[in-house]
Design a protein around this motif. Structure first.
Motif, PDB file in Angstrom:
ATOM      1  N   ASP A 157      -2.233  -1.274  -3.560  1.00 51.36           N
ATOM      2  CA  ASP A 157      -3.307  -0.326  -3.303  1.00 51.36           C
ATOM      3  C   ASP A 157      -2.636   1.022  -3.098  1.00 51.36           C
ATOM      4  O   ASP A 157      -1.923   1.220  -2.105  1.00 51.36           O
ATOM      5  N   SER A 208      -8.154   6.183   2.016  1.00 49.83           N
ATOM      6  CA  SER A 208      -8.804   5.459   0.916  1.00 49.83           C
ATOM      7  C   SER A 208     -10.293   5.750   0.862  1.00 49.83           C
ATOM      8  O   SER A 208     -10.885   5.836  -0.222  1.00 49.83           O
ATOM      9  N   LYS A 242       0.857  -1.176   0.000  1.00 47.56           N
ATOM     10  CA  LYS A 242       0.000   0.000   0.000  1.00 47.56           C
ATOM     11  C   LYS A 242       0.894   1.227   0.000  1.00 47.56           C
ATOM     12  O   LYS A 242       1.996   1.196   0.556  1.00 47.56           O
ATOM     13  N   VAL A 283      -2.816   5.351  -3.268  1.00 41.65           N
ATOM     14  CA  VAL A 283      -3.580   6.593  -3.310  1.00 41.65           C
ATOM     15  C   VAL A 283      -2.601   7.739  -3.554  1.00 41.65           C
ATOM     16  O   VAL A 283      -1.645   7.924  -2.791  1.00 41.65           O
TER      17      VAL A 283
END
Length: 197
Positions: free
Chosen positions: A86, A174, A30, A88
């Motif tokens: 994942d 998220s 992440k 962002v």
């Protein structure tokens, strides 16, 4: 903490090798990157500008082409089908000027091309989004570790209680991010900006 000048004493290539090993050992990862493009999604031109700035600012040996080649090699983890990331990005990352219009156009086109990769869940945190956490700096996570890249050094977090807070923070970020067509819309809007005169 080991200062970057010490870790980069032989140039940028060796540290990129460390990152490649880090990614290959981690099945999933992440990342929250508020103001630049995540290294594993950078184009060659964007990565060249970033590593050139690192070398010039820190005064470490100039092996930028070798470091960029390694950074491009690490991107294979996005295509090998064995891992999931994942990620962002803050909307600001789409506008932070790294190398000028041409470099930024190529970079945003790359994001639009790769946004649907099976190995990637890419979100964009809108600049005006209300996030249910106080503002935090960018960080990377994998099982058992979180990492921050600071101005003078990198910091690794391994304490389970601290890692739980990072998981909580990432979930909050998220939850406020845009995904899918909404994320594509934000990237396309930024691309229109970089296509302007």
């Amino acid at each position: 903490m080991v200062p970057w000048q010490q870790r980069l004493a032989t140039g940028t290539e060796d540290i990129q090798d460390e990152v490649i090993r880090w990614y290959r050992e981690a099945g999933n990862g992440k990342a929250y990157i508020p103001d630049m493009i995540w290294g594993t999604l950078q184009t060659e031109a964007y990565a060249t500008v970033i590593l050139r700035r690192v070398v010039d600012f820190l005064g470490v040996p100039d092996d930028v082409p070798a470091g960029v080649a390694k950074r491009m090699e690490r991107q294979q983890v996005l295509y090998d089908g064995e891992r999931h990331y994942d990620v962002v990005l803050g909307e600001q990352a789409l506008y932070t000027n790294v190398g000028g219009k041409s470099v930024m156009r190529g970079q945003l086109e790359r994001l639009l091309r790769d946004i649907d990769l099976p190995s990637l869940r890419l979100g964009i945190l809108p600049a005006t989004a209300e996030v249910p956490i106080f503002p935090v700096p960018g960080f990377n996570m994998r099982e058992g570790e979180a990492n921050y890249e600071l101005l003078s050094s990198g910091v690794d977090i391994t304490d389970p209680a601290e890692l739980a807070l990072h998981e909580k923070a990432f979930a909050a970020i998220s939850s406020a991010a845009s995904y899918g067509s909404a994320a594509e819309g934000l990237i396309s809007k930024a691309l229109t900006y970089w296509n302007g005169d």
